[in-house]
Write a protein that holds these residues in place. Structure first.
Motif, PDB file in Angstrom:
ATOM      1  N   ASN A 291      42.938  72.372  16.260  1.00 46.50           N
ATOM      2  CA  ASN A 291      43.809  71.470  15.889  1.00 46.50           C
ATOM      3  C   ASN A 291      43.645  70.924  15.583  1.00 46.50           C
ATOM      4  OD1 ASN A 291      46.035  73.902  15.699  1.00 46.50           O
ATOM      5  ND2 ASN A 291      47.028  73.176  17.562  1.00 46.50           N
ATOM      6  N   GLY A 292      44.178  70.375  14.672  1.00 43.11           N
ATOM      7  CA  GLY A 292      43.249  68.549  14.039  1.00 43.11           C
ATOM      8  C   GLY A 292      41.651  68.616  14.015  1.00 43.11           C
ATOM      9  N   LYS A 293      41.271  66.847  13.230  1.00 46.62           N
ATOM     10  CA  LYS A 293      39.245  66.983  13.263  1.00 46.62           C
ATOM     11  C   LYS A 293      39.793  65.921  14.376  1.00 46.62           C
ATOM     12  CE  LYS A 293      40.448  68.175   8.408  1.00 46.62           C
ATOM     13  NZ  LYS A 293      40.999  67.864   6.852  1.00 46.62           N
ATOM     14  N   PRO A 294      37.698  66.340  14.243  1.00 46.44           N
ATOM     15  CA  PRO A 294      37.020  65.734  15.685  1.00 46.44           C
ATOM     16  C   PRO A 294      37.241  63.603  14.551  1.00 46.44           C
ATOM     17  CG  PRO A 294      35.612  66.795  13.953  1.00 46.44           C
ATOM     18  CD  PRO A 294      36.978  67.190  13.990  1.00 46.44           C
ATOM     19  N   ASP A 295      37.875  63.322  16.010  1.00 49.91           N
ATOM     20  CA  ASP A 295      37.785  61.684  15.346  1.00 49.91           C
ATOM     21  C   ASP A 295      36.680  61.329  14.952  1.00 49.91           C
ATOM     22  OD1 ASP A 295      38.596  59.785  15.186  1.00 49.91           O
ATOM     23  OD2 ASP A 295      38.822  58.659  17.338  1.00 49.91           O
ATOM     24  N   PHE A 296      36.369  60.733  14.274  1.00 53.89           N
ATOM     25  CA  PHE A 296      34.456  60.418  14.284  1.00 53.89           C
ATOM     26  C   PHE A 296      34.776  58.886  14.653  1.00 53.89           C
ATOM     27  CE2 PHE A 296      31.510  57.793  11.350  1.00 53.89           C
ATOM     28  CZ  PHE A 296      30.527  58.841  11.551  1.00 53.89           C
ATOM     29  N   SER A 297      36.139  57.830  15.134  1.00 54.59           N
ATOM     30  CA  SER A 297      35.288  56.619  15.100  1.00 54.59           C
ATOM     31  C   SER A 297      34.943  57.206  17.105  1.00 54.59           C
ATOM     32  CB  SER A 297      36.597  55.984  15.408  1.00 54.59           C
ATOM     33  OG  SER A 297      37.584  56.303  15.772  1.00 54.59           O
ATOM     34  N   THR A 298      35.622  58.132  17.480  1.00 55.94           N
ATOM     35  CA  THR A 298      35.451  58.406  19.043  1.00 55.94           C
ATOM     36  C   THR A 298      34.181  58.197  19.225  1.00 55.94           C
ATOM     37  OG1 THR A 298      37.153  59.160  19.626  1.00 55.94           O
ATOM     38  CG2 THR A 298      36.041  59.445  20.948  1.00 55.94           C
ATOM     39  N   ALA A 299      33.037  59.064  18.317  1.00 58.96           N
ATOM     40  CA  ALA A 299      32.035  59.403  18.255  1.00 58.96           C
ATOM     41  C   ALA A 299      30.730  57.889  18.204  1.00 58.96           C
ATOM     42  CB  ALA A 299      31.237  60.776  17.436  1.00 58.96           C
ATOM     43  N   MET A 300      31.446  56.990  17.151  1.00 57.38           N
ATOM     44  CA  MET A 300      30.873  55.990  17.239  1.00 57.38           C
ATOM     45  C   MET A 300      31.027  55.540  17.933  1.00 57.38           C
ATOM     46  SD  MET A 300      28.882  56.106  14.445  1.00 57.38           S
ATOM     47  CE  MET A 300      28.919  57.786  14.138  1.00 57.38           C
ATOM     48  N   LYS A 301      31.928  54.832  18.605  1.00 50.40           N
ATOM     49  CA  LYS A 301      32.240  54.302  20.178  1.00 50.40           C
ATOM     50  C   LYS A 301      31.177  54.915  21.042  1.00 50.40           C
ATOM     51  CE  LYS A 301      35.685  52.313  23.548  1.00 50.40           C
ATOM     52  NZ  LYS A 301      34.675  52.693  24.987  1.00 50.40           N
ATOM     53  N   ARG A 302      30.739  55.823  20.939  1.00 46.12           N
ATOM     54  CA  ARG A 302      29.963  57.015  22.471  1.00 46.12           C
ATOM     55  C   ARG A 302      28.906  56.266  22.002  1.00 46.12           C
ATOM     56  NH1 ARG A 302      31.566  63.412  24.178  1.00 46.12           N
ATOM     57  NH2 ARG A 302      29.151  63.054  23.946  1.00 46.12           N
ATOM     58  N   VAL A 303      28.600  55.548  20.915  1.00 45.90           N
ATOM     59  CA  VAL A 303      27.214  55.742  20.113  1.00 45.90           C
ATOM     60  C   VAL A 303      26.888  54.338  20.571  1.00 45.90           C
ATOM     61  CG1 VAL A 303      26.114  54.835  18.599  1.00 45.90           C
ATOM     62  CG2 VAL A 303      26.660  56.766  18.613  1.00 45.90           C
ATOM     63  N   LYS A 304      27.894  53.422  20.978  1.00 40.36           N
ATOM     64  CA  LYS A 304      27.719  52.353  21.498  1.00 40.36           C
ATOM     65  C   LYS A 304      28.072  51.256  23.221  1.00 40.36           C
ATOM     66  CE  LYS A 304      28.397  50.531  17.232  1.00 40.36           C
ATOM     67  NZ  LYS A 304      27.366  50.521  16.169  1.00 40.36           N
ATOM     68  N   ASP A 305      28.645  52.530  23.102  1.00 44.46           N
ATOM     69  CA  ASP A 305      28.742  52.769  24.853  1.00 44.46           C
ATOM     70  C   ASP A 305      26.933  52.820  25.466  1.00 44.46           C
ATOM     71  OD1 ASP A 305      30.679  51.731  24.490  1.00 44.46           O
ATOM     72  OD2 ASP A 305      31.874  54.250  25.375  1.00 44.46           O
ATOM     73  N   ALA A 306      26.613  54.224  24.898  1.00 46.71           N
ATOM     74  CA  ALA A 306      25.142  54.261  25.569  1.00 46.71           C
ATOM     75  C   ALA A 306      24.306  52.650  24.394  1.00 46.71           C
ATOM     76  CB  ALA A 306      24.972  55.334  24.561  1.00 46.71           C
ATOM     77  N   ILE A 307      23.576  52.527  23.992  1.00 46.16           N
ATOM     78  CA  ILE A 307      24.139  51.182  23.708  1.00 46.16           C
ATOM     79  C   ILE A 307      23.876  50.254  24.997  1.00 46.16           C
ATOM     80  CG2 ILE A 307      22.776  49.653  22.083  1.00 46.16           C
ATOM     81  CD1 ILE A 307      23.849  51.772  20.469  1.00 46.16           C
ATOM     82  N   ALA A 308      25.515  50.153  25.338  1.00 50.10           N
ATOM     83  CA  ALA A 308      25.764  48.662  25.865  1.00 50.10           C
ATOM     84  C   ALA A 308      24.663  48.903  27.033  1.00 50.10           C
ATOM     85  CB  ALA A 308      26.901  48.300  25.984  1.00 50.10           C
ATOM     86  N   HIS A 309      25.633  50.278  27.404  1.00 48.52           N
ATOM     87  CA  HIS A 309      24.705  50.705  29.069  1.00 48.52           C
ATOM     88  C   HIS A 309      23.158  50.329  29.416  1.00 48.52           C
ATOM     89  CE1 HIS A 309      26.005  53.485  32.105  1.00 48.52           C
ATOM     90  NE2 HIS A 309      24.895  53.223  33.031  1.00 48.52           N
ATOM     91  N   ILE A 310      22.452  50.862  28.226  1.00 45.89           N
ATOM     92  CA  ILE A 310      21.546  51.167  28.366  1.00 45.89           C
ATOM     93  C   ILE A 310      20.623  49.469  28.383  1.00 45.89           C
ATOM     94  CG2 ILE A 310      18.864  51.776  27.581  1.00 45.89           C
ATOM     95  CD1 ILE A 310      20.481  54.844  26.817  1.00 45.89           C
TER      96      ILE A 310
END
Ligand code: FAD
Ligand code: NAD
Length: 476
Positions: free
Chosen positions: A75-94
């Motif tokens: 049901n529903g569609k994947p939330d694109f902004s969650t993917a972008m947040k994961r991108v930012k989180d990975a950058i911040a972590h590294i």
């Protein structure tokens, strides 16, 4: 004026390796970086964000595949902004690893601004402060090449520097250029539901890969994205709705398409212009700084590493070159750079792995004096059990089993191919992998199965069977 043993211009993959290595060994080091954060392209706009986005897209794809195969509905569609947040989180972590604080603690003096040569020992930062260096390393990397397409600059378009700031997934996406950046992004956007078209100027994608790999990866990607070959984007206009109306010439035919976003991934341009190389006469060829085997430029106290020297534009190569320069510039050793055992991977799904010579390279170099050993994923139990059995591994060797190259298309090939790099780097022959015990059933067993083929060929096609038959007869 401050004086250093070593000045590094550019705080990305290559520059950071040199700065930390040299400072740890006791050299006085200045690092000049024009951006507010260290880390360079790989961390901020390249490897890290792209791999985080690819991973998110893979999860979405797996959910969709599971729904299809096990007969349930999503049901529903994947939330694109969650993917972008994961991108930012990975950058911040590294980023913590590449932080100014960490490098300052290592003893590196960090300067913020653009570095320009005044002469072969002096660098001016932002046209103000001048520092002096005994040795200087240029590691200023590259940026997207934007082809001169009519109207492109007037409409908004994306590059690897802006993709990861997108708020919404585009419904219709054009990707100009089908190289690794374009294809990794194209497949991932498609998995989030974008309708993706790749316009590639050349007759194929993955043109530098082994000939057996290309049709496999093409077929897999074309299930998810449309690829136009020999396609030149001629004109881009915005219509009243803000859509991008694009004219593409393919096989002498002009066609018009409508897209919501455009990604330009048509190669790279080196960050060379602002270095003031003309002040010192460092040789440049086709936009890349010319270096010798010791990574010295035409001025011997100045080195150039990473994308800027045009040799091997990958993060791991920039790191390897950085280590060579630390040895050469700090210790005065004459260590040569060697790319013979340096692989690269394109992180599409399935992944494409490249190490050393392709079959064509081997033909050109050795005529008929080489061997190839191939195993398809479909013949490996673990890939079959996983239902991930699309792909192939091919190892190319000299007649005596000395490894010349290895190529694969397959799920997570970046991990299980590493055993061959280890063998090749250490001069081991393919047959030696046959004796390495692989737990059953692993994906890496494909490497062992390929190595087994070498022994099978030796045992069944050579003189050994005749000799062993005689021996067994005599022994009995
Ligand atoms: C989308 C994308 C995905 C990628 N994925 C991968 C991957 O998966 N694996 C891989 O191996 N490679 C990948 N790459 C390639 C990789 O990012 C580069 O090869 C690598 O970053 C090169 O390192 P570098 O040190 O040469 O340059 P960079 O890491 O770009 O660092 C250069 C630094 O120099 C600074 N600079 C430039 N000019 C000046 C100046 N005059 N003064 C001061 N500072 C300056 C820049 O701000 C930058 O911080 C990818 C690239 C892109 C674009
Ligand atoms: N997985 C990885 O390691 C990885 C991933 C992404 C990028 N990279 C690095 O970044 C570098 C740059 O990647 P890239 O994909 O931008 O460049 P690229 O040069 O590898 O590929 C660019 C593609 O665009 C095509 N092209 C050029 N001009 C065009 C035009 N006007 N219209 C249509 N097509 C055009 C070229 O034919 C080529 O196929 C790579 O060489 C690689 O070293 C590595």
């Amino acid at each position: 004026m401050k004086t250093y043993d070593l000045i590094v211009i550019g705080g990305g993959a290559g520059g950071l390796t040199v700065a930390s290595g040299a400072a740890s060994l006791g050299a006085t080091v200045a690092l000049i970086e024009k951006n507010s954060e260290l880390g360079g392209d790989c961390l901020h706009y390249g490897c890290v964000p792209s791999k985080a986005f690819i991973a998110a897209a893979k999860e979405v794809h797996q959910a969709q595949r599971a729904a299809e195969q096990f007969g349930f509905e999503l049901n529903g569609k994947p939330d694109f902004s969650t993917a972008m947040k994961r991108v930012k989180d990975a950058i911040a972590h590294i980023q913590v690893h590449d932080s100014k604080e960490r490098f300052t603690k290592l003893g590196v003096s960090i300067y913020h601004g653009e570095g320009t040569f005044k002469d072969k020992h002096h660098v001016v930062i932002n046209n103000r402060e001048i520092i002096k260096g005994k040795k200087i390393v240029i590691a200023t990397g590259s940026r997207p090449n934007v082809p001169p397409i009519e109207g492109l600059k007037e409409v908004k378009f994306l590059t690897n520097e802006s993709i990861f700031d997108l708020k919404n997934k585009p419904d219709r996406l054009l990707v100009i250029g089908g190289g690794p950046i374009g294809l990794e992004m194209a497949q991932s956007f498609a998995r989030f539901g974008s309708e993706v078209t790749v316009a590639e100027a050349g007759p194929t994608i993955f043109g530098r890969e082994d000939e057996d790999m290309i049709p496999i990866i093409k077929k897999e990607l074309e299930k998810e994205i449309s690829i136009l070959y020999n396609a030149m984007t001629k004109k881009v206009e915005a219509n009243a709705k803000g859509e991008k109306v694009v004219t593409i010439k393919q096989n002498n035919e002009l066609k018009t398409y409508t897209f919501d976003e455009i990604i330009v991934s048509a190669g790279r341009k080196n960050n060379i212009e602002k270095l003031g190389l003309e002040n010192i006469g460092v040789d440049v060829d086709k936009g890349a700084i010319v270096v010798n085997d010791y990574l010295q430029t035409s001025i011997s106290n100045i080195y150039a590493i990473g994308d800027i020297n045009g040799n091997f534009p990958f993060t791991h190569a920039a790191g390897m070159e950085g280590k060579v320069v630390v040895r050469n510039a700090v210790f005065g050793i004459k260590g040569k750079v060697n790319y013979d055992h340096t692989p690269w991977v394109t992180y599409t799904d399935p992944e494409v792995y490249h190490l050393g010579l392709t079959e064509q390279d081997a033909k050109d170099k050795y005529g008929e004096e080489f061997r190839t050993y191939k195993v398809a994923m479909n013949d490996v139990d673990r890939f079959i059990a996983d239902r991930n059995n699309v792909g192939l591994l091919k190892v190319i060797t000299k007649k005596n089993g000395h490894i010349l190259g290895a190529h694969a298309v397959g799920k997570n090939a970046s991990d299980w191919m590493q055993e061959i790099v280890m063998a090749k780097t250490n001069g081991l022959k393919i047959g030696s992998i046959s004796n390495v015990i692989h737990p059953y059933p692993t994906h890496a067993a494909i490497v062992q199965q390929t190595a087994d083929l070498y022994w099978r060929e030796k045992l069944f096609n050579g003189s050994i069977p005749t000799i062993t038959k005689k021996y067994i007869k005599w022994f009995r």
